[in-house]
Design an enzyme around this catalytic site. Structure first.
Site, PDB file in Angstrom:
ATOM      1  CG  ASP A 183      40.935  42.344  42.348  1.00  0.00           C
ATOM      2  OD1 ASP A 183      39.717  42.299  42.629  1.00  0.00           O
ATOM      3  OD2 ASP A 183      41.700  43.237  42.756  1.00  0.00           O
ATOM      4  CB  VAL A 184      35.669  39.956  40.607  1.00  0.00           C
ATOM      5  CG1 VAL A 184      35.842  38.469  40.341  1.00  0.00           C
ATOM      6  CG2 VAL A 184      35.366  40.215  42.085  1.00  0.00           C
ATOM      7  CG  ASP A 193      40.436  32.652  44.809  1.00  0.00           C
ATOM      8  OD1 ASP A 193      39.350  32.081  44.973  1.00  0.00           O
ATOM      9  OD2 ASP A 193      40.922  33.440  45.646  1.00  0.00           O
ATOM     10  CE  LYS A 246      26.180  37.179  46.679  1.00  0.00           C
ATOM     11  NZ  LYS A 246      27.022  36.487  45.668  1.00  0.00           N
ATOM     12  CE1 TYR A 251      26.928  38.177  50.056  1.00  0.00           C
ATOM     13  CE2 TYR A 251      24.805  37.464  50.917  1.00  0.00           C
ATOM     14  CZ  TYR A 251      26.004  37.178  50.278  1.00  0.00           C
ATOM     15  OH  TYR A 251      26.254  35.891  49.850  1.00  0.00           O
TER      16      TYR A 251
END
Length: 258
Positions: A59-60, A36, A152, A148
């Protein structure tokens, strides 16, 4: 010799759906690595889960950070499952959308998922499994949610491509599309009068979801019981995909006009 307990890496695992998934996979006997951006929270949650859990920062939006998280998980034991849960949303009508907010949403939700799957493809044992958390918004548009929804939807196609490429190694890649789930990510919705009620009105099963509802599906998809399932998206949303999405923008504007 490394522990041969199956290892599951959960990216975005310190809260919400990720944390519920961590609990479910620890209960079935996996060693869970909680990754995370909030490393302190990840370590606290791992400590709560006991000796079958550990934690690492991730950290993505930073590929080196994602790679380091996979390297840390690989030190624990054979990596069998990877779950990509990190996400956020910046809302606003397209005519006024802030470019930085758009980019941040795409970076975390779509590019971040790509980086997790990229490194999963390199680190997973043959026969492993990846689950990416998409959203009801991957197929159902919502006003003020262009970034978003787009991110997605991209996750759903990314999962299909990954399933094609990794299938020869027996690695299964699937997505879950939750609806309204009671997590910190959607806590702000409760501050907009009538919005949560409209979500539930458009959910045939008549309630919001629990993180455990999603976690149980992840547990199944990463288990041998799902050995012939790949490239699929599972609508775990109480049937909300059968109805209409709430008017988020209208509700927010009504609140602003007060």
């Amino acid at each position: 010799m490394a522990d041969q307990t199956p290892v599951a890496l959960i990216v975005g695992g310190a809260s919400g759906i990720g944390l519920a998934t961590a609990r479910a996979l620890v209960e079935r006997g996996d060693h869970v690595v909680i990754a995370d951006i909030d490393e302190a929270a990840a370590r606290a949650r791992a400590a709560e889960l006991g000796e079958k859990a550990s934690a690492v920062a991730a950290d993505v939006t930073d590929e080196a950070s994602v790679a380091a998280a996979f390297a840390a998980a690989g030190q624990v034991g054979p990596l069998r499952s990877v779950v990509s849960c990190a996400g956020l949303s910046v809302i606003g009508p397209i005519a006024d959308i802030d470019l930085a907010g758009w980019q941040t949403t795409i970076d975390v939700c779509l590019t971040g998922t790509m980086l997790v799957i990229k490194h999963a493809a390199r680190a997973l044992q043959d026969g492993g499994a990846v689950v990416a958390i998409s959203s009801l918004n991957g197929r159902q548009p919502g006003t003020s949610m262009a970034a978003y929804c787009s991110a997605k939807a991209g996750v759903l196609m990314l999962v299909q491509v990954a399933a094609l490429e990794l299938g020869p190694r027996g690695i299964r890649v699937n997505a879950i599309s939750p609806g309204l789930v009671d997590t910190p990510l959607v806590a702000g919705l409760a501050m907009v009068p009538g919005l949560t009620a409209e979500y539930i009105e458009n959910t045939p099963l008549g309630r919001s979801g629990l993180p455990e509802d999603i976690a149980h599906t992840v547990e199944f998809l990463t288990s041998p019981r799902a050995a012939w399932i790949t490239g699929s998206a599972f609508d775990v949303n109480g049937g909300a995909h059968l109805k209409r999405y709430p008017d988020v923008l209208g509700k927010v504007q009504a609140l602003a006009e007060g």
